[in-house]
Write a protein that holds these residues in place. Structure first.
Motif, PDB file in Angstrom:
ATOM      1  N   GLU A  17       8.404  -0.579  -1.023  1.00 23.62           N
ATOM      2  CA  GLU A  17       8.478  -1.862  -0.412  1.00 23.62           C
ATOM      3  C   GLU A  17       9.869  -2.429  -0.460  1.00 23.62           C
ATOM      4  O   GLU A  17      10.581  -2.482  -1.256  1.00 23.62           O
ATOM      5  CB  GLU A  17       7.278  -2.952  -1.328  1.00 23.62           C
ATOM      6  CG  GLU A  17       7.705  -4.278  -0.264  1.00 23.62           C
ATOM      7  CD  GLU A  17       6.565  -5.188  -1.072  1.00 23.62           C
ATOM      8  OE1 GLU A  17       6.718  -6.541  -0.649  1.00 23.62           O
ATOM      9  OE2 GLU A  17       5.880  -4.898  -1.988  1.00 23.62           O
ATOM     10  N   CYS A  31       1.925  -4.320  -6.278  1.00 27.54           N
ATOM     11  CA  CYS A  31       2.078  -3.447  -4.994  1.00 27.54           C
ATOM     12  C   CYS A  31       0.811  -4.028  -4.054  1.00 27.54           C
ATOM     13  O   CYS A  31      -0.173  -4.194  -4.476  1.00 27.54           O
ATOM     14  CB  CYS A  31       1.367  -1.912  -5.591  1.00 27.54           C
ATOM     15  SG  CYS A  31       1.375  -0.785  -4.313  1.00 27.54           S
ATOM     16  N   LYS A  32       1.308  -3.846  -2.987  1.00 26.59           N
ATOM     17  CA  LYS A  32       0.022  -4.428  -1.827  1.00 26.59           C
ATOM     18  C   LYS A  32      -1.141  -3.294  -1.640  1.00 26.59           C
ATOM     19  O   LYS A  32      -2.221  -3.575  -0.913  1.00 26.59           O
ATOM     20  CB  LYS A  32       0.748  -4.709  -0.538  1.00 26.59           C
ATOM     21  CG  LYS A  32       1.812  -5.712  -0.508  1.00 26.59           C
ATOM     22  CD  LYS A  32       2.609  -5.971   0.707  1.00 26.59           C
ATOM     23  CE  LYS A  32       3.707  -7.004   0.678  1.00 26.59           C
ATOM     24  NZ  LYS A  32       4.355  -7.342   1.878  1.00 26.59           N
TER      25      LYS A  32
END
Length: 55
Positions: A17, A31-32
């Motif tokens: 990211e 974390c997405k």
């Protein structure tokens, strides 16, 4: 001088990211994708040779 953007990588799934330098939430990111812990991997758009010598 403008600060460079950062590249973060998830320790669990490896997702990367980009975080803009003006983002106030630099540390403690999740974390997405999987919700794991992101660690800084390096700078984006930073040329150390160009900025050598403290200019």
């Amino acid at each position: 001088m403008k600060r460079p953007d950062m590249l973060y990588e998830c320790l669990e799934c490896g997702n990367q990211e980009t975080v803009k330098s003006n983002d106030h939430k630099i540390d403690g990111r999740c974390c997405k994708v999987c919700g794991g812990h992101n660690m800084p991997k390096g700078y984006i758009g930073f040329d150390s040779a160009k900025n050598k010598g403290g200019d």
